[in-house]
Design an enzyme around this catalytic site. Structure first.
Site, PDB file in Angstrom:
ATOM      1  N   ASP A  35       0.840  -1.198   0.000  1.00 29.33           N
ATOM      2  CA  ASP A  35       0.000   0.000   0.000  1.00 29.33           C
ATOM      3  C   ASP A  35       0.878   1.252   0.000  1.00 29.33           C
ATOM      4  O   ASP A  35       0.552   2.256  -0.637  1.00 29.33           O
ATOM      5  CB  ASP A  35      -0.890   0.033   1.253  1.00 29.33           C
ATOM      6  N   LEU A  85     -35.545  -9.512  -7.604  1.00 27.49           N
ATOM      7  CA  LEU A  85     -35.513 -10.972  -7.632  1.00 27.49           C
ATOM      8  C   LEU A  85     -36.640 -11.547  -6.796  1.00 27.49           C
ATOM      9  O   LEU A  85     -37.016 -10.977  -5.774  1.00 27.49           O
ATOM     10  CB  LEU A  85     -34.185 -11.481  -7.042  1.00 27.49           C
ATOM     11  N   GLU A 119     -24.241 -17.489  -6.596  1.00 26.46           N
ATOM     12  CA  GLU A 119     -23.381 -16.435  -6.056  1.00 26.46           C
ATOM     13  C   GLU A 119     -23.966 -15.845  -4.789  1.00 26.46           C
ATOM     14  O   GLU A 119     -25.165 -15.970  -4.548  1.00 26.46           O
ATOM     15  CB  GLU A 119     -23.158 -15.350  -7.122  1.00 26.46           C
ATOM     16  N   LYS A 121     -25.697 -13.439  -2.219  1.00 22.75           N
ATOM     17  CA  LYS A 121     -26.576 -12.282  -2.320  1.00 22.75           C
ATOM     18  C   LYS A 121     -26.019 -11.238  -1.368  1.00 22.75           C
ATOM     19  O   LYS A 121     -26.119 -11.346  -0.147  1.00 22.75           O
ATOM     20  CB  LYS A 121     -28.012 -12.638  -1.952  1.00 22.75           C
ATOM     21  N   ASP A 123     -25.425  -7.899   0.690  1.00 22.16           N
ATOM     22  CA  ASP A 123     -26.374  -7.043   1.385  1.00 22.16           C
ATOM     23  C   ASP A 123     -25.922  -5.591   1.307  1.00 22.16           C
ATOM     24  O   ASP A 123     -25.343  -5.041   2.233  1.00 22.16           O
ATOM     25  CB  ASP A 123     -26.495  -7.504   2.842  1.00 22.16           C
ATOM     26  N   TYR A 230     -22.100  -8.004 -10.861  1.00 22.28           N
ATOM     27  CA  TYR A 230     -22.698  -9.321 -11.095  1.00 22.28           C
ATOM     28  C   TYR A 230     -23.561  -9.412 -12.353  1.00 22.28           C
ATOM     29  O   TYR A 230     -24.210 -10.418 -12.568  1.00 22.28           O
ATOM     30  CB  TYR A 230     -23.490  -9.790  -9.879  1.00 22.28           C
ATOM     31  N   LYS A 319     -32.931 -17.018   0.467  1.00 24.23           N
ATOM     32  CA  LYS A 319     -32.527 -16.204   1.629  1.00 24.23           C
ATOM     33  C   LYS A 319     -32.152 -17.064   2.828  1.00 24.23           C
ATOM     34  O   LYS A 319     -32.795 -18.078   3.090  1.00 24.23           O
ATOM     35  CB  LYS A 319     -33.678 -15.269   2.033  1.00 24.23           C
ATOM     36  N   CYS A 413     -28.630  -8.371  45.656  1.00 24.54           N
ATOM     37  CA  CYS A 413     -28.525  -9.543  44.784  1.00 24.54           C
ATOM     38  C   CYS A 413     -29.846 -10.311  44.782  1.00 24.54           C
ATOM     39  O   CYS A 413     -30.362 -10.656  45.851  1.00 24.54           O
ATOM     40  CB  CYS A 413     -27.388 -10.441  45.259  1.00 24.54           C
ATOM     41  N   CYS A 416     -28.919 -13.887  46.650  1.00 23.12           N
ATOM     42  CA  CYS A 416     -28.518 -14.037  48.058  1.00 23.12           C
ATOM     43  C   CYS A 416     -28.861 -12.813  48.910  1.00 23.12           C
ATOM     44  O   CYS A 416     -28.719 -12.846  50.123  1.00 23.12           O
ATOM     45  CB  CYS A 416     -27.023 -14.332  48.156  1.00 23.12           C
ATOM     46  N   CYS A 431     -22.638  -8.578  42.690  1.00 20.45           N
ATOM     47  CA  CYS A 431     -23.126  -8.999  43.999  1.00 20.45           C
ATOM     48  C   CYS A 431     -21.902  -9.132  44.902  1.00 20.45           C
ATOM     49  O   CYS A 431     -20.890  -9.707  44.511  1.00 20.45           O
ATOM     50  CB  CYS A 431     -23.834 -10.342  43.842  1.00 20.45           C
ATOM     51  N   CYS A 437     -22.964 -16.432  48.186  1.00 18.54           N
ATOM     52  CA  CYS A 437     -24.080 -16.297  47.237  1.00 18.54           C
ATOM     53  C   CYS A 437     -24.206 -17.598  46.459  1.00 18.54           C
ATOM     54  O   CYS A 437     -23.272 -18.037  45.800  1.00 18.54           O
ATOM     55  CB  CYS A 437     -23.825 -15.132  46.284  1.00 18.54           C
TER      56      CYS A 437
END
Ligand code: IVH
Length: 680
Positions: A35, A85, A119, A121, A123, A230, A319, A413, A416, A431, A437
């Protein structure tokens, strides 16, 4: 005064190289340079263009960010409508889709399976990008499918989108794809927003959409957006390929990034296999997908199948079960953990999330409740991803009833009755009852007996409940005083089961110092820290005698862990339990720490074990690797040195392969353990 010819030549050469390296990086996923080298070339180009502005061209990589924000997006009419689709939610619906395809194509039952391109899907949001004579001229959102918004200035800022196509580009080509935000970038963006007190995005898709719909492209340029192409829209001056898979190859050759997960499969069963395998690998992808798209591969078949209203008959989206669902938050209860931490748990009206019925979800801690503004009576969104514990993701504020009630941290608590303490600046409330406890007692015992601790088979949650409630066991040392008569008298325990438990307790006495330290359940001391402590001090006595400073000599032990350790060992109660355990016969081989440290050929290496081994358990293998100085980790990352794959290895193996982490089999592991060194 014009630019000298050598400047022009250098500018051209830099642009070509930058475009090539971008292509190697984004499209081929096979970078040739670092980079930093890329940045250096870009800087040189910026300098040259600064000196000779007449050399600036629209497709220069320096021109990704246009200067002027606009007031609104112009509308852009699509040359070919952008369709949506149809969805399938079950295997049966996918088989029905395949049957419809076969019927429409008039294929005989004996004809071979239809070939599909399968392929992910993605999002994100659909985008159309037009190149004329190889130059990016327009990019538009899908909009209503006929008219979208012109987001050219924003799309140009995405580095994975070439401004100029490779090689011999056609007169016009419209490529379609999905813009998305990788998970890591999304999380970072939200962290930054939260730090500045700004609104966070609910999910990566919203973040991608919000970033692309910025009127100022300088803002978009700072957002970590990516793209996979795609499909082809319209083309001029080029013949269409004959199949969808060839279309994808053609896009890739032109320099447009396509998903490396795409595969060709045969028939409905091939589709379903692909679905299952992608679902398994879903969590290892660094971006979100919500299913799989199957497309009839042959373009001739596609055109015979045609469209039905807004969706093609030749494709379907299968899905994944939704990982989020809305339901009612009926009550909030507080669970007390091993270290006394109070965890608020939401009691919900049962709802199916990701294929599983959920009626409880964690709310993490009071800070989270405040941050999300959760109230009893709210309608909430419950999220469940993979194997993680379901959580309340957010509140649907618009559906809050007027009598919704704030969640209050109890002052005592719930188990206890001891006081609850919340340290200033700490999210966690605890607690203060400690061993008195019952909830903490049970959790500590559960931890002590767990597989990765003393590994007392048969002493599970249910039995721990019983022996604690019956007052037979309060501390781990009491486990070793249990008698056959006491156990056999418990409900649903016969003499046979009592004997089994007793022999498991007997077997557990033979352990390792690392497991013993881990089993004690000292706060902040996980498995890795316990192993490091055992290795460093060699004996319990040495550790008990160590000062606050000496403990910090251990790798990875800082002041926080050291404070917990010294605090734990300073308490009479804990010292007493430890000596009772030793008196009961709990023992471990002594580690000669000095020689052990010198003889640690695997120091600095991290191993991840996956799948099942034949000659030993995974725990045993991890113990033996640790004894040689290695770290054993549960998850694969770039820092993993080796993955050891046994039989039926799953997603970790896939992830190792994806990250290029070397994978060894069981035979190689045995060789490492026997030879005490890595194979040649
Ligand atoms: S093909 C005619 N392929 O899903 C087919 N769409 O529900 C048009 N999407 O608007 C789309 N990944 O935003 C196709 N591999 C993929 C996709 C994909 C995500 C989105 C796209 C489309 C929506 C339709």
């Amino acid at each position: 005064m014009g630019a000298p010819p050598d400047a022009l030549a250098r500018v051209e050469s830099l642009r070509q190289q930058l475009a090539l390296h971008n292509y190697r990086y984004y499209v081929l996923d096979d970078p040739l340079i670092s980079d930093a080298e890329w940045d250096q070339m870009l800087r040189e180009l910026i300098d040259l263009e600064h000196h000779y502005p007449e050399l600036i061209s629209a497709d220069s990589p320096t021109q990704r960010v246009g200067a002027t924000p606009s007031d609104e997006f112009a509308s852009a009419r699509h040359r070919v409508p952008m369709l949506s689709l149809d969805n399938a939610f079950s295997d049966e619906e996918v088989r029905a889709f395949d049957r419809r395809v076969r019927e429409r194509l008039e294929l005989a039952d004996t004809a071979p399976a239809v070939r599909y391109s399968a392929e992910p899907k993605l999002d994100g949001l659909a985008i159309s990008v037009i190149y004329e004579k190889g130059q990016l001229v327009r990019a538009a959102t899908r909009g209503d499918g006929t008219v979208g918004e012109d987001v050219t200035a924003n799309i140009r800022t995405i580095r994975a989108v070439p401004l100029r196509l490779n090689g011999h580009a056609p007169a016009l080509i419209e490529a379609r794809g999905e813009v998305f935000m990788p998970r890591a970038g999304f999380e970072q963006l939200n962290r930054q927003a939260a730090e500045r007190g700004e609104k966070v995005f609910a999910n990566p898709r919203n973040a991608a959409a919000g970033s692309l719909r910025q009127l100022d492209p300088r803002v978009t340029a700072k957002r970590p957006l990516e793209i996979f192409f795609y499909a082809l829209g319209s083309v001029e001056g080029m013949t269409f390929p004959v199949s969808h898979s060839e279309t994808l190859s053609a896009l890739k050759e032109l320099g447009l990034r396509v998903s490396p997960e795409t595969a060709q499969v045969e028939g409905a069963e091939g589709c379903l296999q692909y679905f299952a395998s992608l679902q398994r690998r879903r969590a290892t992808l660094d971006y979100e997908i919500d299913g799989v798209v199957y497309k009839v591969d042959s373009l001739v078949s596609q055109s015979r199948l045609g469209f039905l209203s807004r969706a093609p008959r030749w494709a379907i989206a299968h899905k994944f079960p939704a990982e989020e669902a809305t339901t009612l938050l009926r009550e909030v209860e507080f669970q007390v953990g091993r270290t006394g931490a109070l965890t608020p748990v939401a009691r919900l009206t049962p709802v199916v999330v990701g294929g599983v019925t959920v009626s409880n979800a964690t709310l993490h801690n009071m800070d989270e409740i405040e941050r999300k503004d959760v109230r009893i009576g709210d309608t909430v969104v419950v999220r469940r991803a993979g194997d993680v514990i379901p959580e309340v993701a957010r509140v649907v504020i618009s559906r809050r009833p007027s009598d919704a009630q704030a969640v209050r941290l109890p002052s005592h608590c719930p188990v206890c009755g001891a006081a609850v303490r919340r340290e200033p600046d700490a999210a966690v409330a605890r607690c203060t009852g400690e061993f008195s406890c019952k909830a903490q007692r049970k959790e500590r015992l559960r931890h002590f007996a767990a597989r990765r601790a003393l590994d007392i088979e048969g002493l599970g949650d249910k039995l721990i409940e019983q022996v604690v409630d019956a007052g037979l066991v309060a501390t781990p040392a009491d486990i070793f005083t249990l008698t056959r008569g006491q156990l056999a008298a418990l409900e649903r325990m016969g003499e046979k089961s009592a004997d089994n438990v007793l022999s498991a307790i007997e077997r557990s006495k033979e352990t390792t110092l690392a497991r013993f330290l881990f089993a004690l359940g000292i706060r902040e001391v996980g498995e890795a820290t316990a192993a490091a402590l055992a290795q460093h001090f060699g004996s319990l006595e040495a550790l008990l005698g160590a000062s606050f400073e000496q403990v910090q000599q251990v790798p990875d032990v800082g002041p926080v862990v050291a404070a917990q350790l010294t605090d734990f060992f300073a308490r009479d109660e804990n010292r007493r339990v430890i000596s009772q355990l030793q008196q009961a016969g709990v023992r471990w081989p002594r580690i000669d720490s000095r020689s052990a440290q010198m003889d640690q050929p695997l120091t600095g290496l991290t191993f991840v074990l996956t799948g099942s081994l034949e000659s030993m358990s995974r725990d045993q293998a991890e113990d033996r690797l640790r004894a040689l100085g290695a770290r054993a980790s549960g998850s694969v990352s770039k820092k993993t040195s080796y993955v050891i794959a046994g039989a039926d290895a799953g997603s970790k193996l896939a992830k190792a392969e994806a990250l290029g982490v070397p994978v060894l089999d069981e035979a190689a592991l045995i060789e490492i353990l026997d030879q005490r060194r890595l194979p040649n």
